[in-house]
Design an enzyme around this catalytic site. Structure first.
Site, PDB file in Angstrom:
ATOM      1  N   THR A  86       0.872  -1.187   0.000  1.00 13.79           N
ATOM      2  CA  THR A  86       0.000   0.000   0.000  1.00 13.79           C
ATOM      3  C   THR A  86       0.905   1.233   0.000  1.00 13.79           C
ATOM      4  O   THR A  86       0.985   1.949   1.000  1.00 13.79           O
ATOM      5  CB  THR A  86      -0.926   0.020   1.234  1.00 13.79           C
ATOM      6  OG1 THR A  86      -0.123  -0.154   2.415  1.00 13.79           O
ATOM      7  CG2 THR A  86      -1.969  -1.058   1.176  1.00 13.79           C
ATOM      8  N   GLU A 149      -0.471  -6.052  11.186  1.00 12.49           N
ATOM      9  CA  GLU A 149       0.775  -6.632  11.706  1.00 12.49           C
ATOM     10  C   GLU A 149       1.570  -5.554  12.421  1.00 12.49           C
ATOM     11  O   GLU A 149       1.454  -4.377  12.110  1.00 12.49           O
ATOM     12  CB  GLU A 149       1.574  -7.255  10.555  1.00 12.49           C
ATOM     13  CG  GLU A 149       1.836  -6.321   9.362  1.00 12.49           C
ATOM     14  CD  GLU A 149       3.000  -5.387   9.552  1.00 12.49           C
ATOM     15  OE1 GLU A 149       3.858  -5.694  10.381  1.00 12.49           O
ATOM     16  OE2 GLU A 149       3.047  -4.347   8.871  1.00 12.49           O
ATOM     17  N   CYS A 261       7.581   1.942   6.473  1.00 13.46           N
ATOM     18  CA  CYS A 261       6.324   2.068   7.243  1.00 13.46           C
ATOM     19  C   CYS A 261       6.087   3.463   7.809  1.00 13.46           C
ATOM     20  O   CYS A 261       5.114   4.125   7.436  1.00 13.46           O
ATOM     21  CB  CYS A 261       6.316   1.050   8.361  1.00 13.46           C
ATOM     22  SG  CYS A 261       6.567  -0.623   7.761  1.00 13.46           S
ATOM     23  N   LYS A 322      17.877   1.014   8.968  1.00 15.74           N
ATOM     24  CA  LYS A 322      18.200   0.600  10.341  1.00 15.74           C
ATOM     25  C   LYS A 322      19.021  -0.668  10.242  1.00 15.74           C
ATOM     26  O   LYS A 322      19.133  -1.245   9.142  1.00 15.74           O
ATOM     27  CB  LYS A 322      16.929   0.404  11.161  1.00 15.74           C
ATOM     28  CG  LYS A 322      16.077  -0.765  10.692  1.00 15.74           C
ATOM     29  CD  LYS A 322      14.952  -0.992  11.663  1.00 15.74           C
ATOM     30  CE  LYS A 322      14.266  -2.320  11.380  1.00 15.74           C
ATOM     31  NZ  LYS A 322      13.233  -2.620  12.333  1.00 15.74           N
ATOM     32  N   ARG A 329      14.512   1.680   1.781  1.00 18.59           N
ATOM     33  CA  ARG A 329      13.357   2.533   1.461  1.00 18.59           C
ATOM     34  C   ARG A 329      13.262   3.698   2.455  1.00 18.59           C
ATOM     35  O   ARG A 329      13.266   3.504   3.652  1.00 18.59           O
ATOM     36  CB  ARG A 329      12.060   1.708   1.474  1.00 18.59           C
ATOM     37  CG  ARG A 329      11.907   0.876   0.219  1.00 18.59           C
ATOM     38  CD  ARG A 329      10.688   0.010   0.276  1.00 18.59           C
ATOM     39  NE  ARG A 329      10.877  -1.116   1.177  1.00 18.59           N
ATOM     40  CZ  ARG A 329       9.943  -2.019   1.457  1.00 18.59           C
ATOM     41  NH1 ARG A 329       8.742  -1.899   0.925  1.00 18.59           N
ATOM     42  NH2 ARG A 329      10.201  -3.017   2.272  1.00 18.59           N
TER      43      ARG A 329
HETATM   44  C1  UGA Z   1       7.839  -0.303  12.234  1.00 16.78           C
HETATM   45  C2  UGA Z   1       7.186  -0.621  13.594  1.00 16.78           C
HETATM   46  O1  UGA Z   1       8.175  -0.603  14.624  1.00 16.78           O
HETATM   47  C3  UGA Z   1       6.517  -1.989  13.563  1.00 16.78           C
HETATM   48  O2  UGA Z   1       5.821  -2.200  14.778  1.00 16.78           O
HETATM   49  C4  UGA Z   1       5.509  -2.002  12.409  1.00 16.78           C
HETATM   50  O3  UGA Z   1       4.872  -3.264  12.293  1.00 16.78           O
HETATM   51  C5  UGA Z   1       6.244  -1.716  11.115  1.00 16.78           C
HETATM   52  O4  UGA Z   1       6.860  -0.422  11.208  1.00 16.78           O
HETATM   53  C6  UGA Z   1       5.226  -1.746   9.998  1.00 16.78           C
HETATM   54  O5  UGA Z   1       4.347  -0.883   9.970  1.00 16.78           O
HETATM   55  O6  UGA Z   1       5.209  -2.712   9.239  1.00 16.78           O
HETATM   56  P1  UGA Z   1      10.157  -0.955  11.072  1.00 16.78           P
HETATM   57  O7  UGA Z   1       9.791   0.034  10.016  1.00 16.78           O
HETATM   58  O8  UGA Z   1      10.651  -2.303  10.679  1.00 16.78           O
HETATM   59  O9  UGA Z   1       8.893  -1.234  12.039  1.00 16.78           O
HETATM   60  O10 UGA Z   1      11.305  -0.309  11.929  1.00 16.78           O
HETATM   61  P2  UGA Z   1      11.514   0.371  13.361  1.00 16.78           P
HETATM   62  O11 UGA Z   1      12.409  -0.490  14.151  1.00 16.78           O
HETATM   63  O12 UGA Z   1      10.248   0.751  13.978  1.00 16.78           O
HETATM   64  O13 UGA Z   1      12.319   1.680  12.935  1.00 16.78           O
HETATM   65  C7  UGA Z   1      11.763   2.647  12.063  1.00 16.78           C
HETATM   66  C8  UGA Z   1      12.684   3.829  11.903  1.00 16.78           C
HETATM   67  O14 UGA Z   1      12.738   4.590  13.100  1.00 16.78           O
HETATM   68  C9  UGA Z   1      14.137   3.467  11.584  1.00 16.78           C
HETATM   69  O15 UGA Z   1      14.620   4.359  10.606  1.00 16.78           O
HETATM   70  C10 UGA Z   1      14.868   3.655  12.894  1.00 16.78           C
HETATM   71  O16 UGA Z   1      16.226   3.956  12.743  1.00 16.78           O
HETATM   72  C11 UGA Z   1      14.089   4.832  13.465  1.00 16.78           C
HETATM   73  N1  UGA Z   1      14.171   4.907  14.940  1.00 16.78           N
HETATM   74  C12 UGA Z   1      13.614   3.943  15.715  1.00 16.78           C
HETATM   75  C13 UGA Z   1      14.803   6.002  15.521  1.00 16.78           C
HETATM   76  O17 UGA Z   1      15.309   6.911  14.831  1.00 16.78           O
HETATM   77  N2  UGA Z   1      14.825   6.095  16.882  1.00 16.78           N
HETATM   78  C14 UGA Z   1      14.278   5.141  17.676  1.00 16.78           C
HETATM   79  O18 UGA Z   1      14.338   5.290  18.913  1.00 16.78           O
HETATM   80  C15 UGA Z   1      13.664   4.048  17.076  1.00 16.78           C
END
Ligand code: UGA
Length: 431
Positions: A86, A149, A261, A322, A329
């Site tokens: 999406t 999810e 996301c 990350k 992306r």
């Molecule tokens: C995120 C959510 O954490 C999941 O719960 C959700 O299911 C998923 O999106 C989704 O919608 O499918 P994700 O995108 O895999 O998961 O990654 P995250 O670990 O949440 O990190 C997202 C971004 O935030 C990364 O760029 C990370 O570096 C950044 N981040 C995260 C920070 O800058 N600071 C933080 O304290 C945590």
């Protein structure tokens, strides 16, 4: 129980492999023949720790199948998950064309009562649309549910097996019972289930992602103040997080959130609000702060390079959005590297997993095999993804390799004093 998962992207593939591990017979469907051929041969099409083992096991034990034949998968299944993409449309709304297309096909192929579940992240109201489309095409009874999810890339299998909660949006008791049965291994280990309406479940997903993004933008905003005041944002975040009402997670400042996301979902939620006449001010500010944070990183780099980027040799460690993923992306690293190149920097970069995808979008960048080759001859080393392997580098060696010892630690991996003592010029985020 037989189930089908339509879409073998990140969510579909992890969900399919994990349900097969629960003992369910799973057919994963995708129209991309190359993807299906790779998966049939046991080769995951995404990088996710532990996934290859689960796929091989599922294939070997006959519980996991991959096919391009949607009709057969629908006919054999009691539950059909829609897990297609999406993406963001031009205006920030979620582009639901793939969901619509799949719903139409599912409707045509229905050969008896089935539960059609949306797993893709979709705006509130999409379940009603799916119900309408299937209803226009189907000749038999069916139920529609939403089961968002909450999988993090890099930890998706663990998140599936031990989630904080399972959300089921559905108004039909028969379908709810079927979905509870499907998730019974989690029910049995006391994972909380939230049973609600389809629309509410859809909103829960956006609200959760937007709230996590809010925590990140909030601490990134605090990091600006810390930079001005000479405070340590790390201590601010730690002390805030020790308040159980706040919690310690998602308070790490950095170059802004990225990935497939948060950026897309915050934009889609804001857009949904607007279409309903609600100006979601916090969500909008979260998006703005995130964009500004990436610009701030460029300003920090320019400053540590004494105001001139043009012709400067810069090494970049980390390109994925990350650690533990090859996903680039909306990675802040990709944006920042592109801007540095546009400003005339001579950039070398590395990443343990994401060089291949990055090389497709970053031109005029030299990709290196490791951290030391990247540092060689540079005037600045920039940390953009906090991979574990970057946490214990040999800085004596790095210093000897660099033309000028300077570090922009945009993920706050190192103690500033430690690197300054070693003779590096240093800039972090809010400390
Ligand atoms: C995120 C959510 O954490 C999941 O719960 C959700 O299911 C998923 O999106 C989704 O919608 O499918 P994700 O995108 O895999 O998961 O990654 P995250 O670990 O949440 O990190 C997202 C971004 O935030 C990364 O760029 C990370 O570096 C950044 N981040 C995260 C920070 O800058 N600071 C933080 O304290 C945590």
């Amino acid at each position: 129980m037989h189930i089908a998962i339509v879409g073998t992207g990140y969510v579909g593939l992890v969900t399919g492999a994990c349900f097969a591990e629960f003992g369910v017979s799973v057919t994963c469907v995708d129209k991309d023949e190359q993807k299906i051929a790779a998966l049939q041969a046991g080769r995951p099409t995404i990088y996710e720790p532990g996934l290859e083992t689960l796929i091989s096991k599922g294939l070997r034990e006959g519980r996991l199948k991959f096919t391009t034949n949607l009709r057969e998968a629908v006919e054999q299944s009691l539950v059909i998950f829609i897990a297609v993409g999406t993406p963001s449309a031009e205006d920030g709304a979620a582009d639901l064309s793939q969901v619509e297309e799949v719903a139409e096909q599912i409707g045509k192929y229905l050969n008896g009562y089935k539960v059609i579940v949306t797993k893709s992240t979709v705006p509130a109201g999409t379940g009603a649309m799916v119900r309408r489309i299937i209803g226009e095409n189907a000749k038999c009874r069916f139920s529609v549910a939403s089961n968002p999810e909450f999988l993090r890339e890099g930890a998706a299998i663990e998140d599936f097996m031990r989630p904080d909660r399972i959300v089921i949006g559905c108004s039909d008791p028969e379908a709810i019972a079927i979905l509870k049965d499907l998730y019974s291994p989690l029910y049995l280990i006391d994972i909380p289930f939230v049973i609600t309406s389809v629309e509410t479940a859809e909103l829960i997903k956006y609200a959760s992602n937007a709230f996590l993004a809010t925590k990140i933008s909030f601490i990134n905003e605090m990091s600006i103040l810390c930079d001005r005041l000479g405070c340590d944002v790390y201590d601010v975040a730690r002390a805030m997080g020790l308040d159980r009402r706040i919690g310690p997670e998602f308070l790490h400042p950095g170059p802004g959130y990225g990935g497939s996301c948060f950026p897309k979902d915050t934009r889609a939620l804001y857009h949904l609000g607007r279409t309903l006449g609600c100006d979601l001010k916090i969500v909008n500010a979260v998006i703005e702060v995130n964009t500004r944070q990436q610009e701030r990183m460029i300003e920090k780099i320019v400053a540590i390079l004494d105001g001139e980027v043009h012709g400067k040799k810069v090494g970049v460690l980390g390109l994925a959005f990350k650690p533990n993923t090859d996903d680039i992306r909306e990675s802040p690293a990709i944006y920042i590297v592109s801007r540095l190149v546009a400003l005339g920097a001579i950039v070398k970069a590395t990443d343990p997993a994401a060089i291949e995808p990055a090389s497709r979008v970053l031109t005029d960048v030299t990709f290196c095999k490791d951290e030391y080759e990247t540092a060689e001859g540079t005037e600045l080393l920039v940390f953009l993804t906090e991979w574990n392997k970057y946490r214990k580098l040999d800085f004596e060696k790095i210093k000897s390799l660099m033309q000028r010892p300077a570090i922009a630690d945009l993920r706050n991996i190192y103690e500033p004093d430690y690197l300054k003592r070693l003779g590096f010029a240093y800039v972090g985020v809010g400390r």
